[in-house]
Write an enzyme that holds these catalytic residues in place. Sequence first.
Site, mmCIF file in Angstrom:
data_model
loop_
_atom_site.group_PDB
_atom_site.id
_atom_site.type_symbol
_atom_site.label_atom_id
_atom_site.label_comp_id
_atom_site.label_asym_id
_atom_site.label_seq_id
_atom_site.Cartn_x
_atom_site.Cartn_y
_atom_site.Cartn_z
ATOM 1 C CG HIS A 41 -1.959 1.140 1.082
ATOM 2 N ND1 HIS A 41 -3.300 0.910 0.839
ATOM 3 C CD2 HIS A 41 -1.820 2.483 1.133
ATOM 4 C CE1 HIS A 41 -3.930 2.078 0.755
ATOM 5 N NE2 HIS A 41 -3.046 3.047 0.942
ATOM 6 C CG HIS B 139 -0.944 6.972 -1.774
ATOM 7 N ND1 HIS B 139 -2.145 7.111 -2.434
ATOM 8 C CD2 HIS B 139 -1.220 6.258 -0.657
ATOM 9 C CE1 HIS B 139 -3.107 6.532 -1.738
ATOM 10 N NE2 HIS B 139 -2.572 6.002 -0.639
ATOM 11 C CD GLN C 265 -7.071 11.118 -2.324
ATOM 12 O OE1 GLN C 265 -5.907 10.766 -2.264
ATOM 13 N NE2 GLN C 265 -7.920 10.913 -1.324
ATOM 14 C CG HIS D 111 -7.502 4.302 0.151
ATOM 15 N ND1 HIS D 111 -6.922 3.844 -0.989
ATOM 16 C CD2 HIS D 111 -6.544 5.004 0.817
ATOM 17 C CE1 HIS D 111 -5.664 4.251 -1.032
ATOM 18 N NE2 HIS D 111 -5.404 4.955 0.053
ATOM 19 C CD GLU E 135 -6.887 6.719 5.422
ATOM 20 O OE1 GLU E 135 -7.176 6.700 4.223
ATOM 21 O OE2 GLU E 135 -5.772 7.099 5.849
ATOM 22 C CG ASP F 127 -0.974 5.171 3.329
ATOM 23 O OD1 ASP F 127 -1.211 5.320 2.127
ATOM 24 O OD2 ASP F 127 -1.778 5.489 4.226
#
Length: 423
Positions: A57, A59, A152, A210, A213, A309
């Site tokens: 995971h 970005h 996103q 996701h 969260e 992450d």
Amino acid sequence: MTDLIIRNANLPDGSTGMDIAISEGRIQQVGKQLPVNANETIDAAGNLVTPPFVDVHFHMDAVLSYGLPRVNQSGTLLEGIALWGELKPVLTQEALIERAMHYCDWAVAKGLLAIRSHVDICDDRLLAVEALLEVKRKVAPYLDLQLVAFPQDGVLRSPTAMANLRRAIAMGVDVVGGIPHFERTMAEGAESVRLLCEFAAEKGLQVDMHCDESDDPMSRHIETLAFHTQRLGLHGRVAGSHLTSMHSMDNYYVSKLLPLMREAGVAAIANPLINITLQGRHDTYPKRRGMTRVPEMLAAGIDVAFGHDCVLDPWYSLGSGDMLEVAKMGLHVAQMTSQQAMQQCFQAVTEVPARIMALDGYGLHPGCNADLVILDAGSSIEAIRLQSVRRYVLRRGKIISETPLPHASIRLDGRGEKVNFRI
Ligand code: FE2
């Protein structure tokens, strides 16, 4: 003829004094005192030899952008998303590629040779998608980069997101992403899960969302994700990332939820460094830890991996690409201090994420890729404790990174002998 033999290795399963014979980029044999002549020998000298670290995971489109255009003042997820929104319009492909390539060098030095990165598809230009597909091609000889099409701003909340997601998949992005807790309502969140799972089923793709969260115990999209996974027969192909609301959920509800996840074969991906810093920000005291229920999910037979992450981006101001740092934080936050639990924390940054990513040829069996890391540690637990130096990193049987040992010379008054220990 054997190309390379690594002698006297300790393995993550606890076995000691093992030899690993390598030929044509693959593991040929693993055993004690193998009667093998090789062109080259590495003496592991009782150190840990493991398949590489895996970060399931990440970005990579935001990596190393810390401070652009400003720093996250509140430290919350939502300010991070808003900040990323400010940065997106001024991103350039060159800068994205340069930062990602730089991070991949860090990763290699830390023995991290497989990364699943989410890539934001809510920018209609799909600039980041093009950039990371280029990075994927460039790093392929030494690092497996898997990309997730990540809406996103919400696949329903953002008007062009679903069309962009389809375009990104057509361009070569591997996995379907989502963010149900960021849609406008719980019902829209559930609808986004249905839509995205059906799209993944139709295309024969994996799903990694996701999911929840949030510190809101009523954020229950993981239930919907498990439901559609079993309904569509996606068992073993779906992961829920973060799942932090589970930390705050009612215990009785969780006792029903975990068997549903197990039944559907949904994997869980916690992100300890980020969860411990982003969650609980609205609390006074006591402050919730925010990380999902890792030991409970493991006990229920659910695969749990730890992801990094973020590294130096709108959500996290630290990070170094070191999955041992991630494992160490996960161990602490989840209080996984028994011998077995500490070993599970090591597995959460190696074999479990490799399984979730369906990496071909990962492992220590004959026929597996000779992708290995030799650490300055006697065991997986010692590696976590010391965040040990990765002495050698091998890809397909060739050394691609080497780090010298740190050297300490200790002089103490009244002590004649020299004391040696790992630092
Ligand atoms: Fe994330």
